[in-house]
Design a protein around this motif. Structure first.
Motif, PDB file in Angstrom:
ATOM      1  N   LEU A 202      -1.171  -6.148  -7.853  1.00 34.64           N
ATOM      2  CA  LEU A 202      -0.258  -5.247  -7.659  1.00 34.64           C
ATOM      3  C   LEU A 202       0.626  -5.680  -6.454  1.00 34.64           C
ATOM      4  O   LEU A 202      -0.107  -6.219  -5.489  1.00 34.64           O
ATOM      5  CB  LEU A 202      -0.741  -3.925  -7.283  1.00 34.64           C
ATOM      6  CG  LEU A 202      -1.454  -3.217  -8.163  1.00 34.64           C
ATOM      7  CD1 LEU A 202      -2.244  -1.757  -7.550  1.00 34.64           C
ATOM      8  CD2 LEU A 202      -0.800  -2.805  -9.351  1.00 34.64           C
TER       9      LEU A 202
ATOM     10  N   ARG B 167       0.906  -1.135  -0.052  1.00 35.94           N
ATOM     11  CA  ARG B 167       0.163  -0.141  -0.007  1.00 35.94           C
ATOM     12  C   ARG B 167       0.756   1.326  -0.205  1.00 35.94           C
ATOM     13  O   ARG B 167       0.613   2.264  -0.598  1.00 35.94           O
ATOM     14  CB  ARG B 167      -0.749  -0.187   1.280  1.00 35.94           C
ATOM     15  CG  ARG B 167      -2.041  -0.905   1.284  1.00 35.94           C
ATOM     16  CD  ARG B 167      -2.865  -0.835   2.251  1.00 35.94           C
ATOM     17  NE  ARG B 167      -3.999  -1.755   2.198  1.00 35.94           N
ATOM     18  CZ  ARG B 167      -5.295  -1.231   2.695  1.00 35.94           C
ATOM     19  NH1 ARG B 167      -5.727  -0.129   2.857  1.00 35.94           N
ATOM     20  NH2 ARG B 167      -6.183  -2.129   2.640  1.00 35.94           N
TER      21      ARG B 167
ATOM     22  N   LEU C  46       6.374  -2.939  -7.114  1.00 40.45           N
ATOM     23  CA  LEU C  46       5.325  -2.751  -8.096  1.00 40.45           C
ATOM     24  C   LEU C  46       5.772  -2.837  -9.644  1.00 40.45           C
ATOM     25  O   LEU C  46       4.999  -3.300 -10.488  1.00 40.45           O
ATOM     26  CB  LEU C  46       4.659  -1.202  -7.870  1.00 40.45           C
ATOM     27  CG  LEU C  46       4.009  -0.865  -6.950  1.00 40.45           C
ATOM     28  CD1 LEU C  46       3.632   0.481  -6.956  1.00 40.45           C
ATOM     29  CD2 LEU C  46       2.730  -1.917  -6.726  1.00 40.45           C
TER      30      LEU C  46
ATOM     31  N   SER D 224       4.165  -6.234 -10.815  1.00 38.46           N
ATOM     32  CA  SER D 224       2.952  -6.483 -10.762  1.00 38.46           C
ATOM     33  C   SER D 224       2.366  -7.177 -12.189  1.00 38.46           C
ATOM     34  O   SER D 224       3.282  -7.169 -13.111  1.00 38.46           O
ATOM     35  CB  SER D 224       2.249  -5.134 -10.710  1.00 38.46           C
ATOM     36  OG  SER D 224       2.460  -4.486  -9.468  1.00 38.46           O
TER      37      SER D 224
ATOM     38  N   ILE E  93      -3.468   1.413 -10.046  1.00 40.70           N
ATOM     39  CA  ILE E  93      -2.837   2.028  -9.024  1.00 40.70           C
ATOM     40  C   ILE E  93      -3.654   3.356  -8.633  1.00 40.70           C
ATOM     41  O   ILE E  93      -3.668   3.671  -7.661  1.00 40.70           O
ATOM     42  CB  ILE E  93      -1.183   2.535  -9.512  1.00 40.70           C
ATOM     43  CG1 ILE E  93      -0.525   1.056  -9.747  1.00 40.70           C
ATOM     44  CG2 ILE E  93      -0.412   3.344  -8.603  1.00 40.70           C
ATOM     45  CD1 ILE E  93       1.125   1.440 -10.223  1.00 40.70           C
TER      46      ILE E  93
ATOM     47  N   CYS F 138      -6.567   2.733  -6.632  1.00 41.20           N
ATOM     48  CA  CYS F 138      -6.020   2.415  -5.107  1.00 41.20           C
ATOM     49  C   CYS F 138      -5.799   3.844  -4.565  1.00 41.20           C
ATOM     50  O   CYS F 138      -5.977   3.833  -3.220  1.00 41.20           O
ATOM     51  CB  CYS F 138      -4.894   1.566  -5.225  1.00 41.20           C
ATOM     52  SG  CYS F 138      -5.307  -0.322  -5.628  1.00 41.20           S
ATOM     53  N   GLN F 139      -5.119   4.604  -4.930  1.00 44.55           N
ATOM     54  CA  GLN F 139      -4.549   5.954  -4.446  1.00 44.55           C
ATOM     55  C   GLN F 139      -5.926   6.642  -4.234  1.00 44.55           C
ATOM     56  O   GLN F 139      -6.221   7.283  -3.148  1.00 44.55           O
ATOM     57  CB  GLN F 139      -3.709   6.729  -5.569  1.00 44.55           C
ATOM     58  CG  GLN F 139      -2.339   6.183  -5.671  1.00 44.55           C
ATOM     59  CD  GLN F 139      -1.495   6.981  -6.436  1.00 44.55           C
ATOM     60  OE1 GLN F 139      -1.935   7.990  -7.329  1.00 44.55           O
ATOM     61  NE2 GLN F 139      -0.043   7.040  -6.553  1.00 44.55           N
TER      62      GLN F 139
ATOM     63  N   ILE G  58       2.128   1.833  -3.399  1.00 42.69           N
ATOM     64  CA  ILE G  58       1.333   2.310  -4.337  1.00 42.69           C
ATOM     65  C   ILE G  58       0.745   3.894  -4.068  1.00 42.69           C
ATOM     66  O   ILE G  58       0.754   4.651  -5.151  1.00 42.69           O
ATOM     67  CB  ILE G  58       0.009   1.576  -4.005  1.00 42.69           C
ATOM     68  CG1 ILE G  58       0.014   0.229  -4.716  1.00 42.69           C
ATOM     69  CG2 ILE G  58      -1.555   2.161  -4.692  1.00 42.69           C
ATOM     70  CD1 ILE G  58      -1.240  -0.854  -4.475  1.00 42.69           C
TER      71      ILE G  58
END
Length: 757
Positions: free
Chosen positions: A215, A161, A219, A222, A239, A242-243, A164
């Motif tokens: 991911l 995390r 990264l 991935s 990505i 996720c952000q 990411i």
């Protein structure tokens, strides 16, 4: 040892599946079980340095960190079962007596202790049970193992995390590219979120069918179902999602970024627009009478330049213009100088807009896009209505199937098209339009395209673009729910028996459409159902190669069904010629206005069920029914006839006729100019333009008079000038054509309003 223990502590099956796949991990475990059951010797693990060499099943595995860089001596170029097995063996060795292996240490004394019962010479002898007092409790060891595993996995998840969230937004945006970044922002704005599962490997199920991104840390290793090793657009989108979910990105900031983002290379756009304008001015300067046979090839080149500059609409515009010049060069009957003249000036005005654009937003409004974004619209209940065969000047042919949604009463379409701009033969089907509806229907319905017009269907997970064009995505599932049946009350928004209401509702809202700019696309395709009260005999014009079928409502208002002859329309024309009042069906088509009369291009003829309560079309059924109403309508028509006869006998023209006569004269002058070209304007032509300038000023058309005077002045000056100056004259010429376009539009609407209301 400690370094590798830290590296492998958070590695679990999800991570190994991420760098390989589920089948390879299962095979690695199976090989380990078979090796143990077969008495295979333990793996040979080399020195624990920056990399570790492990002998596995006859192959040598080199385990490196990141683990995705590990190699094997087998022919496989990716992470194979030997590599996965080597990682598992190395993890088992490094974690001995630590965490997960604490429980194994507790079990070892049991495995190595002497048998509790052993057979002796005198028979079985009971031995004392071993003393477990000094051993760690097995339950405590297992709990400790689970806690350590959970802690390692959580640590690995947190690490992923963090990577990411810290990934460069600029790099992600660049990887997506302008078009795909805009698609991403559109999905964010529409609140279309992918499925995200967090573990040591973060799995993102994108909205794009079949696209899954895993991911993992780092990264760079991935994986994506597109099988690209580098950072692809799917990984970049995953990505970003996720952000966004982590709060690193904000929805409002993304939308603003998309609005401010330069979607086009402005230097490339300006260069392409400059080439376009130069060639269009060359065409206007040369004229039709001296046009070169290779003009269509040059226009095709400009279409390719437009494509490279991401100017999607301009690619179509230039292909359509190439088709028009091809018709002229081949002396086809369908060619008209008026149409080409308007096509040239429209395109010239659009190119001027590109040259004047200051940013990407203004370019985007003119350029359009190559591929529309299909967004989910939920579930739809559709009725198959009609199909239309098309062959566009932009180089595509196919069929469009029209559907009505039962609940929202909106139009939806499904288009089956293919490009033919490089197919010089262009085979064209003959006969009915429905003859081309061959092949299977989309959405897994198990029927043909032609049978879509006979059923009602329910779509689950439907997707469409801004113009209600349906996607044939495999994620959309269809189910046949019944036979097609239409009732007038159910389609009252588009069902008309009164042509006056049809004029007000369908024509009035179209006023003010731009000349050079792109008309805003509405929701769906607005077809209308027209149920006439009577009709006259269809007539076919040999000169215009067009069939005209007059339809009348109960008030006697006229609507003209028009079909221009072609091979595709031959069957339609034969059918319309046989129509009489005894076989009068409901017409489905597209309605336009010309010369003050409604015109319809028929898409299909249908039988519509009338409601039993007599309220056939709701508010649209406002036609007179009683004898008194019919007499009043007849008196009105007779009065209109007497008024017209009085005006004619007095030798007076109506204001519409005066305006139309002036516009026709000027239009003929513009056609002459298009034929001769700006380089060789005949003396009589520019003198006639000066005369037209004086005439329009007398009638109060001061702006048009100014344009004609300027055009005549440029034409006269060009006869005495060595320098070739097409630009100023081309601009004035486009202004005149635009003025005539709006004047004709207003005159037609005013005349139609007088007639229908």
């Amino acid at each position: 040892m400690e370094k590798w223990r830290e590296r492998l502590a958070g590695i679990d099956d999800d991570y190994l599946i991420g760098i390989s796949n589920k089948g390879i991990v299962k095979r690695a475990y199976k090989d380990m079980e078979e090796g143990l059951s077969g008495g295979e010797a333990s793996a040979e693990i080399g020195a624990l340095g920056d990399e570790v060499a492990i002998k596995v099943g006859g192959e040598t595995v080199t385990v490196r960190f990141p683990l995705g860089e590990s190699k094997c001596t087998c022919p496989s170029r990716s992470i194979c079962r030997h590599v996965v097995r080597g990682i598992l063996l190395l993890k088992e060795r490094c974690l001995e007596g630590h965490g997960a292996d604490a429980a194994e240490s507790a079990r070892e004394p049991l495995a190595s202790a002497p048998e509790c019962i052993q057979g002796g010479a005198d028979g079985p002898e009971q031995k004392a049970a071993p003393d477990f007092a000094g051993m760690p409790d097995r339950a405590d060891a297992s709990d400790q193992s689970r806690d350590d595993d959970a802690g390692s996995r959580q640590s690995q998840e947190n690490h992923v995390r963090k990577e990411i969230n810290n990934f460069s937004f600029t790099k992600l945006k660049k990887t997506l590219g302008n078009r795909h970044f805009q698609t991403f922002v559109n999905q964010v704005a529409a609140d279309i979120r992918p499925g995200i599962q967090y573990a040591s490997v973060v799995t993102v199920q994108l909205a794009e069918p079949g696209m899954v991104v895993k991911l993992l840390s780092p990264l760079e290793y991935s994986t994506c179902t597109c099988h690209k090793k580098e950072l692809c657009r799917h990984k970049a989108a995953a990505i970003l999602w996720c952000q966004l979910e982590a709060g690193v990105l904000k929805k409002e900031d993304l939308i603003k970024e998309a609005e401010d983002a330069p979607a086009y290379d402005m230097e490339e756009v300006k260069d392409a627009a400059g080439q376009m304008r130069a060639f269009l001015e060359e065409l206007l300067g040369t004229g039709l009478s001296r046009v070169s046979p290779d003009v269509p090839d040059f226009l095709e080149r400009l279409a390719i330049i437009s494509h490279d500059a991401l100017l999607a609409r301009f690619e179509g515009y230039f292909r359509a213009l190439a088709d028009s010049y091809d018709r002229y060069l081949k002396r086809k009957a369908a060619f008209q100088t008026k149409d080409l003249m308007e096509q040239l000036t429209r395109l010239y005005r659009r190119v001027e807009g590109l040259l004047q654009a200051e940013d990407s937003a203004q370019v985007a409004a003119l350029a359009g896009e190559f591929r529309a974004d299909y967004l989910p619209v939920g579930n739809l209940d559709l009725i198959g209505i009609a199909a239309e065969r098309f062959q566009s000047q932009t180089g595509y042919e196919g069929e469009t199937i029209y559907f009505l949604e039962e609940n929202t009463k909106e139009w939806y379409t499904y288009t089956n098209a293919k490009p033919v701009f490089y197919d010089t033969a262009r085979r064209r089907s003959s006969g009915k339009k429905e003859a081309a509806l061959q092949g299977p229907a989309p959405w897994g319905l198990g029927i043909s395209l032609e049978n879509l017009l006979k059923v009602r269907i329910h779509l689950t997970g439907a997707k469409c673009d801004a113009r209600n064009r349906l996607s044939s995505s495999q994620e959309t599932k269809g189910e046949i729910t019944g036979e097609r049946g239409l009732c007038a009350y159910g389609i009252k928004e588009w069902y008309y028996q009164d042509f006056g209401i049809l004029f007000r509702e369908q024509i009035g809202k179209r006023q003010g459409e731009g000349f050079g700019g792109q008309k805003e696309a509405g929701k769906g395709t607005e077809l209308v159902f027209v149920q006439p009260d009577s009709c006259a005999k269809a007539e076919f014009s040999q000169t215009g190669q067009q069939l005209t079928l007059p339809l009348y409502d109960r008030a006697g208002h006229e609507l003209l069904v028009e079909v221009t002859y072609s091979r595709e329309e031959a069957g339609t024309i034969r059918y319309l010629e046989r129509i009489s009042e005894k076989r009068l069906s409901c017409f489905l088509g597209k309605v336009t206005l010309r010369d003050g009369r409604l015109r319809m291009y028929p898409v299909d003829l249908l039988d519509i069920e009338e409601p039993e309560d007599g309220d056939a079309a709701g508010d649209n059924a406002g036609a007179p029914d009683s004898p008194a109403d019919k007499e009043a309508a007849a008196d009105g028509k007779e009065a209109d006839s007497r008024k017209t006869e009085t005006e004619v006998s007095a030798g007076r023209q109506t204001k519409y006729e005066v305006a139309e006569d002036i516009a026709k004269e000027i239009l003929l002058l513009m056609e002459d100019l298009c034929q001769s070209g700006f380089d060789t304007v005949h003396e009589s032509t520019w003198k006639d333009m000066q005369k037209a300038a004086r005439l329009t000023e007398q009638y109060g058309m001061k702006y048009l008079s100014k344009l004609l005077g300027g055009l005549a002045g440029e034409a006269e000056a060009g006869r005495h000038r060595m320098e070739r100056r097409i630009g100023p004259m081309a601009g004035l010429y486009a202004d005149v054509i635009e003025y005539l376009h709006f004047a004709a539009q207003k005159a037609a609407y005013d005349r139609g309003a007088d007639y229908y209301t």
